[in-house]
Design a protein around this motif. Structure first.
Motif, PDB file in Angstrom:
ATOM      1  N   UNK A   1       0.887  -1.355   0.056  1.00  0.00           N
ATOM      2  CA  UNK A   1       0.036  -0.042  -0.068  1.00  0.00           C
ATOM      3  C   UNK A   1       0.810   1.171   0.065  1.00  0.00           C
ATOM      4  N   UNK A   2       1.872   1.127   1.041  1.00  0.00           N
ATOM      5  CA  UNK A   2       2.616   2.452   0.898  1.00  0.00           C
ATOM      6  C   UNK A   2       3.578   2.618  -0.332  1.00  0.00           C
ATOM      7  N   UNK A   3       3.771   1.465  -0.898  1.00  0.00           N
ATOM      8  CA  UNK A   3       4.752   1.674  -2.356  1.00  0.00           C
ATOM      9  C   UNK A   3       3.816   2.393  -3.348  1.00  0.00           C
ATOM     10  N   UNK A   4       2.471   2.001  -3.472  1.00  0.00           N
ATOM     11  CA  UNK A   4       1.631   2.625  -4.379  1.00  0.00           C
ATOM     12  C   UNK A   4       1.432   4.094  -3.914  1.00  0.00           C
ATOM     13  N   UNK A   5       1.434   4.430  -2.700  1.00  0.00           N
ATOM     14  CA  UNK A   5       0.995   5.745  -2.052  1.00  0.00           C
ATOM     15  C   UNK A   5       2.184   6.578  -2.572  1.00  0.00           C
ATOM     16  N   UNK A   6       3.163   6.040  -2.391  1.00  0.00           N
ATOM     17  CA  UNK A   6       4.794   6.838  -2.668  1.00  0.00           C
ATOM     18  C   UNK A   6       4.926   7.180  -4.140  1.00  0.00           C
TER      19      UNK A   6
END
Length: 110
Positions: A80-85
């Motif tokens: 999720x963090x990868x996609x947000x970043x």
């Protein structure tokens, strides 16, 4: 009654490789957290910005429990963090459908 979750993504046309990495990550995580993954589908021909995902789950109650497990999973949090970043997902639409045409006949190859 099994339901299928279909997700339609609008992705950055220059973010296809990042989306594919995101998809491969979910390919391991989704089954581990309790849903029957059909697959993630990245643009190939035609639209460069439309991608899809689909998985089966037993019920909406099972979906809620699955989403909780996915959100608590360290690798799920990282994805999720990868996609947000990276911001390669511009829009995400989710819907739940049930199979209306089954059972299907067996495929006959000519």
């Amino acid at each position: 009654m099994t339901i299928t979750c279909f997700i339609r993504y609008e992705i950055d046309p220059f973010g296809k490789a990042a989306f594919e990495e995101y998809a491969r990550n979910w390919g391991q995580l989704i089954p581990r957290c309790g849903a029957d993954l059909i697959g993630y589908f990245a643009p190939h021909e035609g639209s460069a910005t439309t991608a899809y995902a689909a998985y089966n789950i037993d019920s909406l109650a099972a979906y809620e429990a699955y989403r909780s497990r996915l959100a608590a999973d360290p690798a799920g949090k990282a994805n999720y963090e990868f996609a947000r970043r990276e911001k390669f997902i511009l829009k995400e639409d989710r819907m739940f459908l049930r199979l209306a045409s089954g059972p299907h006949a067996k495929l006959i190859m000519p």
